[in-house]
Design a protein around this motif. Structure first.
Motif, PDB file in Angstrom:
ATOM      1  N   PHE A   1       0.856  -1.180   0.000  1.00  0.00           N
ATOM      2  CA  PHE A   1       0.000   0.000   0.000  1.00  0.00           C
ATOM      3  C   PHE A   1       0.897   1.236   0.000  1.00  0.00           C
ATOM      4  O   PHE A   1       1.628   1.479   0.976  1.00  0.00           O
ATOM      5  N   PRO A   2       0.899   2.052  -1.057  1.00  0.00           N
ATOM      6  CA  PRO A   2       1.832   3.202  -1.135  1.00  0.00           C
ATOM      7  C   PRO A   2       1.626   4.232  -0.038  1.00  0.00           C
ATOM      8  O   PRO A   2       2.568   4.928   0.359  1.00  0.00           O
ATOM      9  N   ALA A   3       0.423   4.378   0.476  1.00  0.00           N
ATOM     10  CA  ALA A   3       0.159   5.419   1.474  1.00  0.00           C
ATOM     11  C   ALA A   3       0.880   5.158   2.782  1.00  0.00           C
ATOM     12  O   ALA A   3       1.296   6.096   3.471  1.00  0.00           O
ATOM     13  N   CYS A   4       1.019   3.882   3.146  1.00  0.00           N
ATOM     14  CA  CYS A   4       1.626   3.559   4.433  1.00  0.00           C
ATOM     15  C   CYS A   4       2.859   2.678   4.308  1.00  0.00           C
ATOM     16  O   CYS A   4       3.649   2.567   5.252  1.00  0.00           O
ATOM     17  N   GLY A   5       3.034   2.019   3.144  1.00  0.00           N
ATOM     18  CA  GLY A   5       4.206   1.186   2.941  1.00  0.00           C
ATOM     19  C   GLY A   5       4.077  -0.227   3.458  1.00  0.00           C
ATOM     20  O   GLY A   5       5.064  -0.978   3.434  1.00  0.00           O
ATOM     21  N   HIS A   6       2.919  -0.639   3.920  1.00  0.00           N
ATOM     22  CA  HIS A   6       2.743  -2.000   4.418  1.00  0.00           C
ATOM     23  C   HIS A   6       2.600  -2.967   3.244  1.00  0.00           C
ATOM     24  O   HIS A   6       1.737  -2.789   2.385  1.00  0.00           O
ATOM     25  N   MET A   7       3.426  -4.000   3.203  1.00  0.00           N
ATOM     26  CA  MET A   7       3.322  -5.067   2.211  1.00  0.00           C
ATOM     27  C   MET A   7       2.790  -6.298   2.951  1.00  0.00           C
ATOM     28  O   MET A   7       3.552  -7.088   3.513  1.00  0.00           O
ATOM     29  N   CYS A   8       1.453  -6.446   2.931  1.00  0.00           N
ATOM     30  CA  CYS A   8       0.827  -7.430   3.813  1.00  0.00           C
ATOM     31  C   CYS A   8      -0.247  -8.272   3.134  1.00  0.00           C
ATOM     32  O   CYS A   8      -0.880  -9.093   3.796  1.00  0.00           O
ATOM     33  N   THR A   9      -0.503  -8.107   1.833  1.00  0.00           N
ATOM     34  CA  THR A   9      -1.545  -8.890   1.159  1.00  0.00           C
ATOM     35  C   THR A   9      -0.990  -9.474  -0.129  1.00  0.00           C
ATOM     36  O   THR A   9       0.018  -9.002  -0.671  1.00  0.00           O
ATOM     37  N   CYS A  10      -1.675 -10.491  -0.585  1.00  0.00           N
ATOM     38  CA  CYS A  10      -1.339 -11.087  -1.880  1.00  0.00           C
ATOM     39  C   CYS A  10      -2.145 -10.387  -2.961  1.00  0.00           C
ATOM     40  O   CYS A  10      -3.015  -9.553  -2.689  1.00  0.00           O
ATOM     41  N   LEU A  11      -1.854 -10.733  -4.224  1.00  0.00           N
ATOM     42  CA  LEU A  11      -2.519 -10.062  -5.332  1.00  0.00           C
ATOM     43  C   LEU A  11      -4.010 -10.380  -5.367  1.00  0.00           C
ATOM     44  O   LEU A  11      -4.824  -9.501  -5.647  1.00  0.00           O
TER      45      LEU A  11
ATOM     46  N   THR B   1      -9.933  -6.760  -3.450  1.00  0.00           N
ATOM     47  CA  THR B   1     -11.159  -6.503  -2.693  1.00  0.00           C
ATOM     48  C   THR B   1     -10.975  -5.452  -1.604  1.00  0.00           C
ATOM     49  O   THR B   1     -11.893  -5.204  -0.838  1.00  0.00           O
ATOM     50  N   LEU B   2      -9.795  -4.844  -1.498  1.00  0.00           N
ATOM     51  CA  LEU B   2      -9.492  -3.908  -0.406  1.00  0.00           C
ATOM     52  C   LEU B   2      -9.308  -2.507  -0.951  1.00  0.00           C
ATOM     53  O   LEU B   2      -8.710  -2.306  -2.024  1.00  0.00           O
ATOM     54  N   SER B   3      -9.816  -1.524  -0.223  1.00  0.00           N
ATOM     55  CA  SER B   3      -9.576  -0.106  -0.520  1.00  0.00           C
ATOM     56  C   SER B   3      -8.850   0.585   0.620  1.00  0.00           C
ATOM     57  O   SER B   3      -8.574   1.777   0.538  1.00  0.00           O
ATOM     58  N   ARG B   4      -8.534  -0.162   1.688  1.00  0.00           N
ATOM     59  CA  ARG B   4      -7.781   0.322   2.831  1.00  0.00           C
ATOM     60  C   ARG B   4      -6.737  -0.712   3.221  1.00  0.00           C
ATOM     61  O   ARG B   4      -6.902  -1.903   2.939  1.00  0.00           O
ATOM     62  N   CYS B   5      -5.714  -0.242   3.871  1.00  0.00           N
ATOM     63  CA  CYS B   5      -4.705  -1.159   4.389  1.00  0.00           C
ATOM     64  C   CYS B   5      -5.297  -1.940   5.557  1.00  0.00           C
ATOM     65  O   CYS B   5      -5.870  -1.335   6.478  1.00  0.00           O
ATOM     66  N   PRO B   6      -5.196  -3.270   5.566  1.00  0.00           N
ATOM     67  CA  PRO B   6      -5.792  -4.042   6.663  1.00  0.00           C
ATOM     68  C   PRO B   6      -5.064  -3.882   7.991  1.00  0.00           C
ATOM     69  O   PRO B   6      -5.582  -4.314   9.014  1.00  0.00           O
ATOM     70  N   ILE B   7      -3.912  -3.239   7.985  1.00  0.00           N
ATOM     71  CA  ILE B   7      -3.148  -3.075   9.235  1.00  0.00           C
ATOM     72  C   ILE B   7      -3.408  -1.709   9.861  1.00  0.00           C
ATOM     73  O   ILE B   7      -3.810  -1.607  11.027  1.00  0.00           O
ATOM     74  N   CYS B   8      -3.204  -0.632   9.086  1.00  0.00           N
ATOM     75  CA  CYS B   8      -3.368   0.715   9.650  1.00  0.00           C
ATOM     76  C   CYS B   8      -4.607   1.426   9.139  1.00  0.00           C
ATOM     77  O   CYS B   8      -4.863   2.566   9.542  1.00  0.00           O
ATOM     78  N   ARG B   9      -5.386   0.813   8.239  1.00  0.00           N
ATOM     79  CA  ARG B   9      -6.629   1.356   7.720  1.00  0.00           C
ATOM     80  C   ARG B   9      -6.441   2.635   6.922  1.00  0.00           C
ATOM     81  O   ARG B   9      -7.363   3.439   6.770  1.00  0.00           O
ATOM     82  N   SER B  10      -5.247   2.886   6.398  1.00  0.00           N
ATOM     83  CA  SER B  10      -5.030   4.053   5.537  1.00  0.00           C
ATOM     84  C   SER B  10      -5.624   3.776   4.167  1.00  0.00           C
ATOM     85  O   SER B  10      -5.600   2.654   3.660  1.00  0.00           O
ATOM     86  N   ARG B  11      -6.167   4.865   3.541  1.00  0.00           N
ATOM     87  CA  ARG B  11      -6.829   4.719   2.261  1.00  0.00           C
ATOM     88  C   ARG B  11      -5.817   4.526   1.142  1.00  0.00           C
ATOM     89  O   ARG B  11      -4.703   5.051   1.187  1.00  0.00           O
ATOM     90  N   GLY B  12      -6.281   3.797   0.116  1.00  0.00           N
ATOM     91  CA  GLY B  12      -5.438   3.591  -1.053  1.00  0.00           C
ATOM     92  C   GLY B  12      -5.498   2.147  -1.511  1.00  0.00           C
ATOM     93  O   GLY B  12      -5.817   1.227  -0.731  1.00  0.00           O
ATOM     94  N   HIS B  13      -5.187   1.924  -2.794  1.00  0.00           N
ATOM     95  CA  HIS B  13      -5.176   0.590  -3.374  1.00  0.00           C
ATOM     96  C   HIS B  13      -3.744   0.063  -3.417  1.00  0.00           C
ATOM     97  O   HIS B  13      -2.801   0.838  -3.642  1.00  0.00           O
ATOM     98  N   ALA B  14      -3.630  -1.231  -3.237  1.00  0.00           N
ATOM     99  CA  ALA B  14      -2.291  -1.841  -3.215  1.00  0.00           C
ATOM    100  C   ALA B  14      -1.771  -2.019  -4.640  1.00  0.00           C
ATOM    101  O   ALA B  14      -2.534  -2.155  -5.591  1.00  0.00           O
TER     102      ALA B  14
END
Length: 365
Positions: free
Chosen positions: A331-341, A346-359
């Motif tokens: 996720f570019p907004a927070c830098g978390h690399m935590c999901t597969c392709l 199906t996500l529009s937020r980071c599942p860790i910090c809930r910051s908006r953005g697409h992975a």
């Protein structure tokens, strides 16, 4: 209801529920027919005096409610009631044959109804107004107050018995039997009975005004009950059928509802078992990925202990959503690399910090 109900009990209750629903539907259909019957009876034009039908001759045929005493015409068949001084108009006769049959050389007695006749009798209604109303086809009326006028038993003659015996000995295909006699029963309408009738007043070809069965399928009633009581009786029967329909229908709905609840419990248990199986499979995949990752790290470090690469670091390389595939999207907004392709679509937020953005996917070269 018991949670561990057997399938046999469930099928039995389901069948009872369906049967109650079918009975309720039949009762409700009968209720509608009785309501229509009651409305038709209540729509009859009341005639206070039979002489009023002369003034209504231009409006005939007309569905009317009349009353009067049963009186006799000259051509009617008059019978006297046994053990009584009353007289009646003969309307019905019934003949029953009593026979003896032979089965395996044993004689058994029985009765066979052989004849049932309705007699067309001319009689009329009279209310002392100077006008008599002839009644046609009264045998077809509902609620007709008939009484037993006589019961006679006519024994079989010896000549007829001998004739049937000879026929049986001659090889006839008829079964061996012996006619004992014939019982005749007759029914009639008492003269002088105060009657209330609902029917169609019409003019015959000879100019007579008669009461007959309605041509438009309306009720034809001749009874010794008052007209208001007849209407109230039909209304009560309609309400009774409606109450029975509601009662039986409620029982059927309760039984079917209990089976629906039981089926819901079974489906819920199956869903919980499936979810538990899915969690078990995810845990198995997680352990397998952990073993593969730990084995790769051990070979890369020369087989020595791997400091700082515990279970938390290994899990960091697994998708936090499906716990199966390797995380290769960031996720570019927070830098978390935590999901597969697959899970990132199906996500529009980071599942860790809930910051908006697409992975976006990270390609390793």
């Amino acid at each position: 209801m018991s949670a561990d109900m057997t399938s046999g009990e469930g099928l039995l209750l389901t069948g009872l529920g369906l049967m109650c629903s079918a009975i309720a539907e039949m009762q409700y259909t009968l209720h509608k027919d009785l309501c229509r019957y009651h409305r038709q009876v209540a729509s009859a034009k009341p005639i206070n005096s039979l002489s009023d039908l002369v003034d209504l001759r231009p409006q005939l045929p007309l569905y009317v409610a009349v009353k009067g005493k049963a009186s006799l015409k000259k051509t009617a068949k008059l019978v006297k009631i046994e053990s009584s001084t009353e007289e009646a108009v003969l309307l019905q006769t019934e003949a029953t044959q009593h026979v003896r049959r032979q089965y395996w050389r044993l004689w058994t007695f029985g009765a066979e109804k052989s004849q049932y006749n309705t007699i067309t009798t001319d009689w009329k209604l009279d209310d002392d107004s100077g006008f008599c109303l002839p009644v046609i086809d009264a045998q077809q009326a509902d609620m007709l107050p008939l009484v037993d006028t006589g019961l006679h038993f006519i024994p079989e003659t010896k000549l007829n018995t001998l004739f049937r015996t000879v026929m049986n000995l001659g090889g006839a295909t008829a079964p061996q039997y012996e006619l004992v006699g014939t019982q005749k029963e007759s029914k009639g309408l008492l003269l002088g009975t105060q009657l209330h009738a609902f029917g169609e007043a019409a003019t015959e070809r000879d100019g007579r005004v008669v009461l007959r069965r309605p041509r438009n399928d309306k009720p034809f009633i001749i009874s010794d009950m008052p007209g208001k009581e007849i209407i109230a009786h039909e209304k009560f029967m309609a309400q009774l059928c409606k109450a029975n329909a509601w009662l039986v229908g409620s029982v059927g709905l309760l039984l079917l509802g209990s089976q629906v609840v039981q089926l819901g419990r079974v489906i819920w248990r199956a869903k919980l078992n499936w979810q538990g199986h899915q969690r078990w499979r995810a845990q198995q995949r997680r352990r397998a990925l952990h073993r593969r990752t730990q084995g790769t790290a051990s070979h890369g470090s020369g087989g020595g202990p791997h400091d700082g690469s515990g279970e938390g670091e290994v899990l960091a390389g697994v998708c936090v959503i499906c716990l199966h595939d390797v995380s290769d999207c960031v996720f570019p907004a927070c830098g978390h690399m935590c999901t597969c392709l697959g899970c990132s679509h199906t996500l529009s937020r980071c599942p860790i910090c809930r910051s908006r953005g697409h992975a976006i996917m990270v390609y390793r070269t």
